[in-house]
Design a protein around this motif. Structure first.
Motif, PDB file in Angstrom:
ATOM      1  N   MET A   1       0.849  -1.211   0.000  1.00 39.91           N
ATOM      2  CA  MET A   1       0.000   0.000   0.000  1.00 39.91           C
ATOM      3  C   MET A   1       0.877   1.251   0.000  1.00 39.91           C
ATOM      4  SD  MET A   1      -2.945   0.841   2.759  1.00 39.91           S
ATOM      5  CE  MET A   1      -3.308   2.556   3.081  1.00 39.91           C
ATOM      6  N   PRO A   2       0.652   2.207  -0.912  1.00 42.88           N
ATOM      7  CA  PRO A   2       1.547   3.364  -1.016  1.00 42.88           C
ATOM      8  C   PRO A   2       1.539   4.307   0.195  1.00 42.88           C
ATOM      9  CG  PRO A   2       0.000   3.286  -2.845  1.00 42.88           C
ATOM     10  CD  PRO A   2      -0.434   2.281  -1.866  1.00 42.88           C
ATOM     11  N   ILE A   3       0.415   4.340   0.938  1.00 47.66           N
ATOM     12  CA  ILE A   3       0.359   5.218   2.125  1.00 47.66           C
ATOM     13  C   ILE A   3       0.639   4.364   3.367  1.00 47.66           C
ATOM     14  CG2 ILE A   3      -1.112   6.711   3.550  1.00 47.66           C
ATOM     15  CD1 ILE A   3      -0.517   8.057   0.914  1.00 47.66           C
ATOM     16  N   GLU A  69       6.432  -0.689  -5.736  1.00 48.36           N
ATOM     17  CA  GLU A  69       7.517  -1.322  -6.501  1.00 48.36           C
ATOM     18  C   GLU A  69       6.896  -2.089  -7.655  1.00 48.36           C
ATOM     19  OE1 GLU A  69      10.336  -3.587  -4.316  1.00 48.36           O
ATOM     20  OE2 GLU A  69      10.672  -1.972  -2.879  1.00 48.36           O
ATOM     21  N   GLY A  70       6.955  -1.471  -8.830  1.00 47.12           N
ATOM     22  CA  GLY A  70       6.364  -2.095 -10.016  1.00 47.12           C
ATOM     23  C   GLY A  70       7.181  -3.291 -10.479  1.00 47.12           C
ATOM     24  N   PRO A  71       6.581  -4.270 -11.184  1.00 45.31           N
ATOM     25  CA  PRO A  71       7.291  -5.474 -11.627  1.00 45.31           C
ATOM     26  C   PRO A  71       8.351  -5.192 -12.700  1.00 45.31           C
ATOM     27  CG  PRO A  71       5.062  -5.450 -12.487  1.00 45.31           C
ATOM     28  CD  PRO A  71       5.163  -4.310 -11.548  1.00 45.31           C
TER      29      PRO A  71
END
Lengths: 74, 174
Positions: A1-3, A69-71
């Motif tokens: 989760m980004p937050i 963190e994108g693949p």
């Protein structure tokens, strides 16, 4: 989760019990626990204001945005 | 709030009782001729109702029954809705469903009661050879008002649904 919520860290730093903070803010301990784990849809400014007031901190110390963190990222 | 709801529910029970009583008294012509109060159905005078033979009476009652039963179903759903209000379950899906069903059933009952007199006249003409039975359709201002109110109840049910959605969304905020 980004937050990411750092409320538990701040509670430990300030040596404030969850129960006391919940009572000060005027929310249930269950809702505070949900907030600590980030399992809420949102936080009201009034709640944030009370938490900052009790813990003597800035909103930025409680909430942090972390990039996903994108693949395909190097 | 609960006292008001109980008064409304009691009023509703009286309304259901009166509707069924009026239906039975009208189609049975049980009231004595000299009584200060007489009952008849739309499209038929008291004298014409008294002159009906048993088969005509039964056919007329059978044709009028769907409108009464639909109205009864609508009022029953309204009663369930008020019971939910008493439990403070105002925005429950079931409560909204009860309001929608009430509005729909009342609307259908109104439409059936509009269609029923000409249909009855046709049945009396064709089935029983009553050539004096007038084949006409009429919509009263009360009927039109009821249709409007039913539409309004549909709108209120939609608003309640939206209110429930907002309440659910709000519950996710601390």
């Amino acid at each position: 989760m980004p937050i990411v919520i750092h409320l538990d860290v701040m509670l430990a730093k300030r040596k404030v019990k969850s129960k006391d903070l919940a009572a000060y803010v005027g929310i249930t301990e269950q809702n505070l626990s949900l907030l600590k784990s980030g399992k809420v849809r949102g936080i009201r400014f009034a709640t944030l204001e009370k938490i900052c007031e009790r813990l003597a901190c800035q909103p930025g110390e409680l909430i942090e945005w972390v990039a996903d963190e994108g693949p395909n990222e190097p | 709030m609960n006292i008001k709801l109980r008064v409304i529910r009691a009023g509703l029970a009286i309304c259901i009782f009166l509707q069924i009583s009026f239906f039975v008294l009208s189609w049975s012509s049980l009231l004595p001729p000299g009584l200060f109060m007489q009952m008849s159905v739309p499209g038929l005078s008291v004298a014409a109702m008294r002159a009906l033979v048993l088969q005509e009476r039964l056919a007329g009652a059978a044709l009028a029954l769907p409108a009464l039963m639909t109205l009864y179903y609508g009022l029953w759903r309204l009663e369930r809705m008020l019971a939910n209000f008493e439990r403070h379950a105002m925005f429950d899906l079931a409560t909204i469903g009860h309001l929608r069903a009430f509005a729909g059933a009342t609307l259908l009952s109104t439409l059936l009661s509009i269609v029923e007199p000409p249909l009855r006249a046709m049945v009396f003409r064709v089935g029983f050879g009553a050539h004096d039975a007038r084949l006409s359709i009429g919509v009263s201002s009360e009927g039109l008002l009821l249709i409007l109110v039913c539409g309004l109840f549909y709108l209120i049910a939609h608003m309640m649904h939206e209110g429930r959605r907002l309440a659910e969304e709000n519950a996710g905020f601390v």
